[in-house]
Design an enzyme around this catalytic site. Structure first.
Site, mmCIF file in Angstrom:
data_model
loop_
_atom_site.group_PDB
_atom_site.id
_atom_site.type_symbol
_atom_site.label_atom_id
_atom_site.label_comp_id
_atom_site.label_asym_id
_atom_site.label_seq_id
_atom_site.Cartn_x
_atom_site.Cartn_y
_atom_site.Cartn_z
ATOM 1 N N GLU A 1 0.824 -1.212 0.000
ATOM 2 C CA GLU A 1 0.000 0.000 0.000
ATOM 3 C C GLU A 1 0.858 1.263 0.000
ATOM 4 O OE1 GLU A 1 -3.089 0.031 -0.571
ATOM 5 O OE2 GLU A 1 -3.412 -2.118 -0.411
ATOM 6 N N HIS B 1 2.087 2.211 -3.473
ATOM 7 C CA HIS B 1 1.120 2.935 -4.304
ATOM 8 C C HIS B 1 1.200 4.440 -4.025
ATOM 9 C CE1 HIS B 1 -0.835 -0.413 -6.169
ATOM 10 N NE2 HIS B 1 -1.323 -0.920 -5.042
#
Length: 220
Positions: A25, A28
């Site tokens: 995550e 990203h």
């Protein structure tokens, strides 16, 4: 996949799984910031603090429910990193790179865990806890990498496919997103994703990692 839910098995899998989800995550958000959108950075999501990425339902409740019901597989998800694609310098192309950043981070982690596994063997360290953790690190990251590449939004593969398609087809694919999670869940429970997608791609990436760490074995 976890079939052993003992305390030791959970401990062996916890560290690589937390790292796999967290770095996926954060990657990203990091890629989005580099390409022009700092939304995730401002919200504190470009961090290795697992608490920032935990989704109460997807990261805790759903896996716990599957464990308690004796499910043959474990499924869950983290809190998606917010990205304003319209703020990217080149939204069509940059959205592909942002989507690839998460699976790319998982591939790198799988490679690092594989190297650790090889080094443990080369140093003749027989402690099964560490060797099993290294193996789990490879398998969790390969699993997340392959699963997230499935080409249905909101998974990363869906974002990548949307970026590659012409505008009209990309918009049509985007209409699937509100139901994408339920589609993926249905395909997962019926075993279709596992047989037609997960297993073939997992074998490929495991072969690739084995090819990359083989020189290390030859060196020693």
């Amino acid at each position: 996949m976890i079939t052993d839910y003992s305390i030791q098995a959970i401990a062996i899998n916890a560290i690589p799984l937390i790292f796999a989800i967290t770095i996926h995550e954060a990657a990203h958000g990091y890629a989005a910031r580099k390409l022009g959108d700092n939304t995730a950075y401002v919200l504190g999501r470009v961090t290795l603090n697992p608490a920032k990425h935990i989704d109460p339902v997807g990261t805790i409740l759903l896996p716990l429910l599957l464990i308690l019901t004796g499910s043959p597989f474990l499924f869950g998800y983290a809190k998606p990193v917010p990205v304003r694609f319209d703020r990217l310098r080149n939204p069509k192309i940059d959205s592909i790179w942002v989507a690839l950043a998460g699976p790319g981070a998982n591939f790198i982690q799988a490679l690092v865990w594989a190297i650790i596994w090889v080094l443990l063997k080369l140093m003749d360290i027989q402690e099964p806890f560490f060797t099993k953790m290294a193996q789990a690190g490879v398998m969790w990251n390969i699993g997340l990498l392959v699963f997230n590449l499935f080409p249905i939004p909101p998974l990363d593969g869906g974002r990548i496919l949307a970026g590659l398609l012409p505008a009209r087809q990309s918009i049509a694919l985007g209409r699937i997103e509100p139901w994408g999670f339920f589609i993926v869940m249905g395909l997962a429970f019926t075993g279709i994703i596992r047989g037609l997608w997960m297993e073939p791609l997992s074998h490929f990436f495991l072969w690739l990692i084995n090819a990359l760490v083989s020189p290390l074995l030859m060196l020693f």
